[in-house]
Write a protein that holds these residues in place. Structure first.
Motif, PDB file in Angstrom:
ATOM      1  N   VAL A  63       0.830  -1.209   0.000  1.00  0.00           N
ATOM      2  CA  VAL A  63       0.000   0.000   0.000  1.00  0.00           C
ATOM      3  C   VAL A  63       0.863   1.257   0.000  1.00  0.00           C
ATOM      4  N   LEU A  64       1.567   1.508   1.086  1.00  0.00           N
ATOM      5  CA  LEU A  64       2.291   2.778   1.240  1.00  0.00           C
ATOM      6  C   LEU A  64       3.297   3.035   0.128  1.00  0.00           C
ATOM      7  N   PHE A  65       4.187   2.079  -0.097  1.00  0.00           N
ATOM      8  CA  PHE A  65       5.268   2.302  -1.057  1.00  0.00           C
ATOM      9  C   PHE A  65       4.741   2.483  -2.473  1.00  0.00           C
ATOM     10  N   GLY A  66       3.567   1.929  -2.744  1.00  0.00           N
ATOM     11  CA  GLY A  66       2.968   2.063  -4.069  1.00  0.00           C
ATOM     12  C   GLY A  66       2.596   3.496  -4.427  1.00  0.00           C
ATOM     13  N   PHE A  67       2.549   4.365  -3.439  1.00  0.00           N
ATOM     14  CA  PHE A  67       2.248   5.774  -3.708  1.00  0.00           C
ATOM     15  C   PHE A  67       3.500   6.555  -4.088  1.00  0.00           C
ATOM     16  N   LEU A  68       4.649   5.890  -4.035  1.00  0.00           N
ATOM     17  CA  LEU A  68       5.909   6.501  -4.458  1.00  0.00           C
ATOM     18  C   LEU A  68       6.386   5.795  -5.720  1.00  0.00           C
ATOM     19  N   ALA A  69       7.106   6.504  -6.561  1.00  0.00           N
ATOM     20  CA  ALA A  69       7.639   5.911  -7.789  1.00  0.00           C
ATOM     21  C   ALA A  69       8.583   4.760  -7.434  1.00  0.00           C
ATOM     22  N   LYS A  70       8.642   3.744  -8.314  1.00  0.00           N
ATOM     23  CA  LYS A  70       9.507   2.579  -8.068  1.00  0.00           C
ATOM     24  C   LYS A  70      10.965   2.973  -7.872  1.00  0.00           C
ATOM     25  N   ASN A  71      11.392   4.040  -8.549  1.00  0.00           N
ATOM     26  CA  ASN A  71      12.796   4.464  -8.444  1.00  0.00           C
ATOM     27  C   ASN A  71      13.006   5.571  -7.404  1.00  0.00           C
ATOM     28  N   ASP A  72      11.986   5.870  -6.610  1.00  0.00           N
ATOM     29  CA  ASP A  72      12.111   6.875  -5.547  1.00  0.00           C
ATOM     30  C   ASP A  72      13.154   6.388  -4.535  1.00  0.00           C
ATOM     31  N   MET A  74      13.771   7.186  -1.409  1.00  0.00           N
ATOM     32  CA  MET A  74      13.261   6.866  -0.071  1.00  0.00           C
ATOM     33  C   MET A  74      12.567   5.501  -0.081  1.00  0.00           C
ATOM     34  N   ARG A  75      11.781   5.251  -1.121  1.00  0.00           N
ATOM     35  CA  ARG A  75      11.115   3.947  -1.251  1.00  0.00           C
ATOM     36  C   ARG A  75      12.153   2.840  -1.351  1.00  0.00           C
ATOM     37  N   LYS A  76      13.168   3.050  -2.195  1.00  0.00           N
ATOM     38  CA  LYS A  76      14.207   2.034  -2.361  1.00  0.00           C
ATOM     39  C   LYS A  76      14.928   1.757  -1.048  1.00  0.00           C
ATOM     40  N   GLU A  77      15.213   2.804  -0.301  1.00  0.00           N
ATOM     41  CA  GLU A  77      15.885   2.649   0.995  1.00  0.00           C
ATOM     42  C   GLU A  77      15.018   1.815   1.942  1.00  0.00           C
ATOM     43  N   ALA A  78      13.739   2.117   2.015  1.00  0.00           N
ATOM     44  CA  ALA A  78      12.833   1.370   2.902  1.00  0.00           C
ATOM     45  C   ALA A  78      12.739  -0.092   2.460  1.00  0.00           C
ATOM     46  N   GLU A  79      12.633  -0.331   1.153  1.00  0.00           N
ATOM     47  CA  GLU A  79      12.558  -1.707   0.647  1.00  0.00           C
ATOM     48  C   GLU A  79      13.847  -2.472   0.932  1.00  0.00           C
ATOM     49  N   GLU A  80      14.979  -1.821   0.779  1.00  0.00           N
ATOM     50  CA  GLU A  80      16.263  -2.464   1.083  1.00  0.00           C
ATOM     51  C   GLU A  80      16.371  -2.795   2.568  1.00  0.00           C
ATOM     52  N   GLN A  81      15.882  -1.895   3.406  1.00  0.00           N
ATOM     53  CA  GLN A  81      15.902  -2.155   4.841  1.00  0.00           C
ATOM     54  C   GLN A  81      14.994  -3.335   5.192  1.00  0.00           C
ATOM     55  N   HIS A  82      13.824  -3.415   4.570  1.00  0.00           N
ATOM     56  CA  HIS A  82      12.936  -4.561   4.803  1.00  0.00           C
ATOM     57  C   HIS A  82      13.649  -5.859   4.424  1.00  0.00           C
ATOM     58  N   ALA A  83      14.288  -5.864   3.258  1.00  0.00           N
ATOM     59  CA  ALA A  83      14.992  -7.067   2.797  1.00  0.00           C
ATOM     60  C   ALA A  83      16.098  -7.456   3.779  1.00  0.00           C
ATOM     61  N   SER A  84      16.826  -6.479   4.267  1.00  0.00           N
ATOM     62  CA  SER A  84      17.907  -6.747   5.215  1.00  0.00           C
ATOM     63  C   SER A  84      17.372  -7.308   6.526  1.00  0.00           C
ATOM     64  N   ILE A  85      16.292  -6.735   7.027  1.00  0.00           N
ATOM     65  CA  ILE A  85      15.687  -7.212   8.277  1.00  0.00           C
ATOM     66  C   ILE A  85      15.164  -8.635   8.090  1.00  0.00           C
TER      67      ILE A  85
END
Length: 159
Positions: A63-72, A74-85
Protein backbone atom coordinates in the motif's frame (compact mmCIF):
# COMPACT_ATOMS: atom_id res chain seq x y z
CA UNK A 1 16.62 20.70 12.71
CA UNK A 2 13.13 21.25 11.34
CA UNK A 3 10.08 20.65 13.47
CA UNK A 4 8.37 17.36 12.54
CA UNK A 5 5.05 17.57 10.76
CA UNK A 6 1.91 16.38 12.49
CA UNK A 7 1.40 12.78 11.41
CA UNK A 8 -1.22 12.43 8.66
CA UNK A 9 -4.13 10.21 9.69
CA UNK A 10 -3.27 7.73 6.90
CA UNK A 11 0.03 6.95 8.64
CA UNK A 12 -1.14 6.83 12.27
CA UNK A 13 -1.95 3.07 12.31
CA UNK A 14 1.50 2.36 10.84
CA UNK A 15 3.14 4.57 13.48
CA UNK A 16 1.27 2.65 16.18
CA UNK A 17 2.68 -0.59 14.76
CA UNK A 18 6.12 1.00 15.00
CA UNK A 19 5.58 1.48 18.71
CA UNK A 20 5.19 -2.31 19.04
CA UNK A 21 8.31 -2.79 16.92
CA UNK A 22 10.25 -0.61 19.35
CA UNK A 23 8.77 -2.65 22.22
CA UNK A 24 10.13 -5.78 20.52
CA UNK A 25 13.58 -4.15 20.46
CA UNK A 26 13.26 -3.33 24.17
CA UNK A 27 12.09 -6.87 25.01
CA UNK A 28 15.03 -8.44 23.19
CA UNK A 29 17.46 -6.11 24.94
CA UNK A 30 15.86 -6.88 28.33
CA UNK A 31 16.13 -10.61 27.62
CA UNK A 32 19.81 -10.27 26.72
CA UNK A 33 20.48 -8.15 29.80
CA UNK A 34 18.78 -10.70 32.06
CA UNK A 35 20.65 -13.55 30.33
CA UNK A 36 17.38 -15.23 29.39
CA UNK A 37 17.70 -18.50 27.49
CA UNK A 38 18.13 -17.52 23.83
CA UNK A 39 15.49 -20.00 22.62
CA UNK A 40 12.80 -18.15 24.59
CA UNK A 41 13.69 -14.87 22.85
CA UNK A 42 13.89 -16.53 19.42
CA UNK A 43 10.50 -18.19 19.96
CA UNK A 44 8.97 -14.82 20.77
CA UNK A 45 10.70 -13.20 17.80
CA UNK A 46 9.29 -15.92 15.52
CA UNK A 47 5.79 -15.31 16.90
CA UNK A 48 6.16 -11.54 16.52
CA UNK A 49 7.48 -11.78 12.96
CA UNK A 50 4.65 -14.09 11.86
CA UNK A 51 1.84 -12.24 13.64
CA UNK A 52 2.95 -8.62 13.40
CA UNK A 53 6.17 -7.70 11.62
CA UNK A 54 5.62 -9.54 8.33
CA UNK A 55 1.98 -8.38 7.93
CA UNK A 56 3.21 -4.84 8.72
CA UNK A 57 5.97 -5.03 6.09
CA UNK A 58 3.50 -6.38 3.53
CA UNK A 59 1.08 -3.54 4.23
CA UNK A 60 3.83 -0.99 3.76
CA UNK A 61 5.08 -2.64 0.57
CA UNK A 62 1.67 -3.28 -0.98
CA UNK A 63 0.00 0.00 0.00
CA UNK A 64 2.29 2.78 1.24
CA UNK A 65 5.27 2.30 -1.06
CA UNK A 66 2.97 2.06 -4.07
CA UNK A 67 2.25 5.77 -3.71
CA UNK A 68 5.91 6.50 -4.46
CA UNK A 69 7.64 5.91 -7.79
CA UNK A 70 9.51 2.58 -8.07
CA UNK A 71 12.80 4.46 -8.44
CA UNK A 72 12.11 6.88 -5.55
CA UNK A 73 15.22 6.85 -3.34
CA UNK A 74 13.26 6.87 -0.07
CA UNK A 75 11.11 3.95 -1.25
CA UNK A 76 14.21 2.03 -2.36
CA UNK A 77 15.88 2.65 1.00
CA UNK A 78 12.83 1.37 2.90
CA UNK A 79 12.56 -1.71 0.65
CA UNK A 80 16.26 -2.46 1.08
CA UNK A 81 15.90 -2.15 4.84
CA UNK A 82 12.94 -4.56 4.80
CA UNK A 83 14.99 -7.07 2.80
CA UNK A 84 17.91 -6.75 5.21
CA UNK A 85 15.69 -7.21 8.28
CA UNK A 86 14.03 -10.26 6.67
CA UNK A 87 17.44 -11.72 5.91
CA UNK A 88 18.52 -11.08 9.49
CA UNK A 89 15.56 -12.79 11.15
CA UNK A 90 15.68 -15.67 8.66
CA UNK A 91 19.32 -16.31 9.65
CA UNK A 92 18.30 -16.24 13.32
CA UNK A 93 15.54 -18.80 12.72
CA UNK A 94 17.65 -21.08 10.47
CA UNK A 95 21.00 -20.93 12.24
CA UNK A 96 19.69 -20.50 15.74
CA UNK A 97 19.79 -17.24 17.55
CA UNK A 98 22.59 -16.10 19.72
CA UNK A 99 22.65 -12.91 21.74
CA UNK A 100 24.91 -11.16 19.24
CA UNK A 101 22.56 -11.85 16.31
CA UNK A 102 19.54 -10.87 18.37
CA UNK A 103 21.22 -7.65 19.46
CA UNK A 104 22.17 -6.79 15.87
CA UNK A 105 18.61 -7.51 14.74
CA UNK A 106 17.22 -5.23 17.46
CA UNK A 107 19.62 -2.44 16.47
CA UNK A 108 18.70 -2.78 12.79
CA UNK A 109 14.95 -2.83 13.45
CA UNK A 110 15.16 0.26 15.67
CA UNK A 111 17.15 2.16 13.02
CA UNK A 112 14.61 1.17 10.36
CA UNK A 113 11.66 2.35 12.44
CA UNK A 114 13.43 5.65 13.12
CA UNK A 115 14.09 6.03 9.37
CA UNK A 116 10.43 5.51 8.50
CA UNK A 117 9.14 7.76 11.27
CA UNK A 118 11.63 10.60 10.91
CA UNK A 119 12.38 10.57 7.19
CA UNK A 120 10.08 8.45 5.02
CA UNK A 121 6.76 9.47 6.56
CA UNK A 122 7.74 13.14 6.72
CA UNK A 123 8.77 12.92 3.06
CA UNK A 124 5.51 11.23 2.03
CA UNK A 125 3.42 13.85 3.82
CA UNK A 126 5.19 16.60 1.90
CA UNK A 127 5.47 14.90 -1.49
CA UNK A 128 2.08 13.21 -1.83
CA UNK A 129 -1.09 15.01 -2.78
CA UNK A 130 -3.85 15.15 -0.18
CA UNK A 131 -6.06 12.98 -2.42
CA UNK A 132 -3.31 10.33 -2.52
CA UNK A 133 -2.96 10.44 1.26
CA UNK A 134 -6.74 9.96 1.52
CA UNK A 135 -6.62 6.98 -0.88
CA UNK A 136 -3.77 5.57 1.16
CA UNK A 137 -5.77 6.02 4.36
CA UNK A 138 -8.72 4.09 2.93
CA UNK A 139 -6.44 1.26 1.78
CA UNK A 140 -4.65 1.11 5.14
CA UNK A 141 -8.00 0.94 7.00
CA UNK A 142 -9.07 -1.95 4.80
CA UNK A 143 -5.96 -4.06 5.45
CA UNK A 144 -4.44 -2.94 8.76
CA UNK A 145 -4.79 -5.20 11.76
CA UNK A 146 -4.29 -3.76 15.21
CA UNK A 147 -1.45 -5.35 17.15
CA UNK A 148 -2.76 -7.55 19.92
CA UNK A 149 -0.27 -9.56 21.91
CA UNK A 150 -1.06 -13.18 22.67
CA UNK A 151 2.16 -14.48 24.19
CA UNK A 152 2.50 -16.13 27.60
CA UNK A 153 6.26 -16.12 28.23
CA UNK A 154 7.02 -12.55 29.31
CA UNK A 155 10.78 -13.16 29.62
CA UNK A 156 11.42 -9.41 29.60
CA UNK A 157 9.60 -8.77 32.89
CA UNK A 158 11.17 -8.67 36.33
CA UNK A 159 11.69 -12.02 37.98
Amino acid sequence: MTKPLKRHSSLIPISRDHHFGLLLVWKIRQGIKKQVETKRMVDYLYYFVQQHLEPHFQLEEEVLFGFLAKNDLMRKEAEEQHASIRSHYTRIFEAGGDTERLSQFATELKAHIRFEERKLFQYMQVELLEEDLEKMEAAVKEIHQKVEEDWEDAFWERD
